[in-house]
Design a protein around this motif. Structure first.
Motif, PDB file in Angstrom:
ATOM      1  N   ASP A  33     -11.239   4.142   6.394  1.00 38.80           N
ATOM      2  CA  ASP A  33     -12.073   4.849   5.424  1.00 38.80           C
ATOM      3  C   ASP A  33     -13.534   4.947   5.839  1.00 38.80           C
ATOM      4  N   LYS A  34     -14.016   3.980   6.607  1.00 37.87           N
ATOM      5  CA  LYS A  34     -15.432   3.950   6.978  1.00 37.87           C
ATOM      6  C   LYS A  34     -15.671   4.211   8.463  1.00 37.87           C
ATOM      7  N   GLY A  35     -14.616   4.376   9.243  1.00 37.82           N
ATOM      8  CA  GLY A  35     -14.766   4.750  10.640  1.00 37.82           C
ATOM      9  C   GLY A  35     -15.239   3.653  11.570  1.00 37.82           C
ATOM     10  N   PHE A  36     -15.170   2.391  11.139  1.00 42.27           N
ATOM     11  CA  PHE A  36     -15.542   1.278  12.004  1.00 42.27           C
ATOM     12  C   PHE A  36     -14.528   1.147  13.139  1.00 42.27           C
ATOM     13  N   SER A  37     -14.964   0.603  14.262  1.00 50.31           N
ATOM     14  CA  SER A  37     -14.045   0.364  15.371  1.00 50.31           C
ATOM     15  C   SER A  37     -13.611  -1.099  15.358  1.00 50.31           C
ATOM     16  N   PRO A  38     -12.355  -1.380  15.727  1.00 49.90           N
ATOM     17  CA  PRO A  38     -11.903  -2.776  15.790  1.00 49.90           C
ATOM     18  C   PRO A  38     -12.678  -3.584  16.817  1.00 49.90           C
ATOM     19  N   GLU A  39     -13.143  -2.916  17.889  1.00 49.26           N
ATOM     20  CA  GLU A  39     -13.920  -3.607  18.921  1.00 49.26           C
ATOM     21  C   GLU A  39     -15.196  -4.208  18.331  1.00 49.26           C
ATOM     22  N   TRP A  40     -15.929  -3.395  17.573  1.00 44.96           N
ATOM     23  CA  TRP A  40     -17.188  -3.874  16.995  1.00 44.96           C
ATOM     24  C   TRP A  40     -16.935  -4.985  15.979  1.00 44.96           C
ATOM     25  N   LEU A  41     -15.950  -4.804  15.110  1.00 40.91           N
ATOM     26  CA  LEU A  41     -15.686  -5.796  14.069  1.00 40.91           C
ATOM     27  C   LEU A  41     -15.214  -7.120  14.667  1.00 40.91           C
ATOM     28  N   VAL A  42     -14.407  -7.037  15.729  1.00 40.97           N
ATOM     29  CA  VAL A  42     -13.911  -8.259  16.364  1.00 40.97           C
ATOM     30  C   VAL A  42     -15.052  -9.067  16.955  1.00 40.97           C
ATOM     31  N   GLY A 214     -19.421   4.306  12.582  1.00 44.51           N
ATOM     32  CA  GLY A 214     -18.952   4.034  11.229  1.00 44.51           C
ATOM     33  C   GLY A 214     -19.987   4.416  10.194  1.00 44.51           C
ATOM     34  N   GLN A 215     -19.614   4.272   8.958  1.00 49.68           N
ATOM     35  CA  GLN A 215     -20.493   4.632   7.847  1.00 49.68           C
ATOM     36  C   GLN A 215     -20.902   3.371   7.081  1.00 49.68           C
ATOM     37  N   TRP A 216     -22.209   3.106   7.096  1.00 50.26           N
ATOM     38  CA  TRP A 216     -22.710   1.967   6.327  1.00 50.26           C
ATOM     39  C   TRP A 216     -22.877   2.348   4.865  1.00 50.26           C
ATOM     40  N   SER A 217     -22.423   1.481   4.000  1.00 55.39           N
ATOM     41  CA  SER A 217     -22.576   1.641   2.557  1.00 55.39           C
ATOM     42  C   SER A 217     -22.512   0.247   1.955  1.00 55.39           C
ATOM     43  N   ILE A 218     -22.722   0.147   0.674  1.00 55.81           N
ATOM     44  CA  ILE A 218     -22.646  -1.164   0.013  1.00 55.81           C
ATOM     45  C   ILE A 218     -21.253  -1.763   0.187  1.00 55.81           C
ATOM     46  N   SER A 219     -20.222  -0.924   0.041  1.00 59.19           N
ATOM     47  CA  SER A 219     -18.848  -1.429   0.154  1.00 59.19           C
ATOM     48  C   SER A 219     -18.522  -1.873   1.579  1.00 59.19           C
ATOM     49  N   ILE A 221     -20.714  -2.981   3.840  1.00 57.78           N
ATOM     50  CA  ILE A 221     -21.471  -4.216   4.092  1.00 57.78           C
ATOM     51  C   ILE A 221     -20.735  -5.403   3.481  1.00 57.78           C
ATOM     52  N   ILE A 222     -20.274  -5.222   2.241  1.00 54.82           N
ATOM     53  CA  ILE A 222     -19.507  -6.284   1.570  1.00 54.82           C
ATOM     54  C   ILE A 222     -18.231  -6.575   2.355  1.00 54.82           C
ATOM     55  N   VAL A 228     -16.056 -11.824   7.787  1.00 59.15           N
ATOM     56  CA  VAL A 228     -16.682 -12.922   8.529  1.00 59.15           C
ATOM     57  C   VAL A 228     -16.638 -14.228   7.747  1.00 59.15           C
ATOM     58  N   LEU A 229     -17.077 -14.179   6.485  1.00 60.98           N
ATOM     59  CA  LEU A 229     -17.194 -15.415   5.701  1.00 60.98           C
ATOM     60  C   LEU A 229     -15.862 -15.865   5.104  1.00 60.98           C
ATOM     61  N   PHE A 230     -15.252 -15.001   4.303  1.00 65.39           N
ATOM     62  CA  PHE A 230     -14.032 -15.387   3.590  1.00 65.39           C
ATOM     63  C   PHE A 230     -12.791 -15.320   4.484  1.00 65.39           C
ATOM     64  N   GLY A 231     -12.699 -14.273   5.315  1.00 63.73           N
ATOM     65  CA  GLY A 231     -11.523 -14.103   6.155  1.00 63.73           C
ATOM     66  C   GLY A 231     -11.511 -14.971   7.390  1.00 63.73           C
ATOM     67  N   THR A 232     -12.635 -15.622   7.680  1.00 62.16           N
ATOM     68  CA  THR A 232     -12.705 -16.470   8.872  1.00 62.16           C
ATOM     69  C   THR A 232     -13.156 -17.885   8.526  1.00 62.16           C
ATOM     70  N   LEU A 233     -14.412 -18.039   8.084  1.00 55.60           N
ATOM     71  CA  LEU A 233     -14.972 -19.376   7.886  1.00 55.60           C
ATOM     72  C   LEU A 233     -14.338 -20.135   6.727  1.00 55.60           C
ATOM     73  N   ILE A 234     -14.322 -19.527   5.537  1.00 51.96           N
ATOM     74  CA  ILE A 234     -13.813 -20.237   4.359  1.00 51.96           C
ATOM     75  C   ILE A 234     -12.312 -20.451   4.460  1.00 51.96           C
ATOM     76  N   SER A 235     -11.582 -19.435   4.934  1.00 55.36           N
ATOM     77  CA  SER A 235     -10.126 -19.585   5.070  1.00 55.36           C
ATOM     78  C   SER A 235      -9.790 -20.680   6.080  1.00 55.36           C
ATOM     79  N   PHE A 236     -10.542 -20.718   7.195  1.00 53.70           N
ATOM     80  CA  PHE A 236     -10.334 -21.747   8.204  1.00 53.70           C
ATOM     81  C   PHE A 236     -10.612 -23.139   7.617  1.00 53.70           C
ATOM     82  N   HIS A 237     -11.708 -23.254   6.877  1.00 52.61           N
ATOM     83  CA  HIS A 237     -12.073 -24.549   6.267  1.00 52.61           C
ATOM     84  C   HIS A 237     -11.004 -24.995   5.265  1.00 52.61           C
TER      85      HIS A 237
END
Length: 304
Positions: A33-42, A214-219, A221-222, A228-237
């Protein structure tokens, strides 16, 4: 009223598995929906999470963060794990999402326990028991339904999605059995922290973080913050903390919530359509995970 330790452990592992499942669906939203690339997000996910975990370990101060640098063998082993295991499993999973959806990517990745079972059978020259054979058959059947929708003459997902999904399963299997000696030497926080940071740093030579599409928007960014936080750090903890209260085999069984949460959220939020054979495939693979976990648990009990 304080929760009993076992209930606390169960809740923690369910929370972590659900966060992993939701994170995959959020990544699908960012890609499609926002056109992000998996390379950048990874690379952003790995670098950010790695830095935060290493800072946490440094501030906690109860571990020697420089232990690994005193042994060439440990350094090479950690780099190999970081690139093949950590980076490999992250990128292949997100690439599968980009070419299909979060539900399919998560289910294909959950073939990893079957690969581990087959690897151990070959390396130890031990014939799998009936439970393990049944699990392998169910996994193959589940993958068949998921990929073909029950029609042997058609493939319901793209070849690239199938390719990256299988790679994801193999790298997840590698991620499971390779770092045992590293975990004994360095501990889980340092292994994962260094693994994420080194993996993200290595990927920067292939794709630079400033090459963004990609397209930056409030959604969006969230969405990135959630991954990063919930899908990686908090879930890992949460997952690691759950192991203080329940057995690893129990945590493995309960983590089957992840593919279910990814599937349901993909259907409800992103309007992904899954046919009856595909739901049957999902059920087959979840049952596979439970069978393998129970078989391992029975072996552990027999050894006592």
């Amino acid at each position: 009223m304080e929760l009993k330790p076992r209930i606390k452990g169960i809740l923690l592992v369910i929370i972590s598995a659900m966060l992993w499942g939701v994170s995959g669906t959020v990544a699908q939203y960012l890609f499609q929906d926002k056109g992000f690339s998996p390379e950048w997000l990874v690379e952003i996910r790995l670098l950010s999470s790695g830095i935060i975990l290493l800072l946490y370990a440094f501030m906690k101060g109860n571990q020697d963060m420089w232990t690994m640098w005193r042994s060439k063998r440990t350094i090479l082993s950690l780099i190999f794990f970081s690139v093949v295991g950590m980076l490999g499993v992250q990128y292949s999973y997100f690439a599968t999402i980009e070419y299909s959806n979060a539900a399919t990517a998560t289910i294909l990745q959950y073939l990893a326990p079957v690969i581990v079972t087959c690897y151990l059978a070959i390396s130890t020259k031990k014939i799998p028991n009936l439970q393990e054979i049944l699990a392998v058959i169910l996994a193959m059947l589940g993958t068949f339904f998921l990929v073909t929708k029950g029609n042997i003459h058609s493939i319901s997902i793209s070849k690239l999605a199938l390719f990256w999904g299988i790679i994801s399963a193999f790298t997840a299997a590698f991620y499971t059995f390779y770092p045992r000696s590293l975990l004994d030497k360095l501990g889980s926080t340092l292994v994962v922290g260094y693994g994420m940071f080194i993996g993200g740093l290595a990927f920067c030579f292939i794709h630079q973080p400033w090459n963004f599409t990609g397209q930056w928007s409030i959604s969006s960014i969230i969405g990135v913050i959630f991954v990063v936080l919930f899908g990686t750090l908090i879930s890992f903890h949460c997952y690691l903390k759950s192991l203080k209260y329940i057995e690893p085999t129990e945590a493995s069984v309960l983590s089957s919530v992840e593919p279910l949460s990814a599937a349901f959220l993909s259907v409800l939020w992103l309007k992904v359509h899954l046919d009856t054979p595909q739901w049957l495939g999902i059920i087959c693979i979840i049952v596979t995970i439970i069978i393998l976990s129970r078989a391992k648990n029975m072996e552990s009990v027999a050894e006592l």
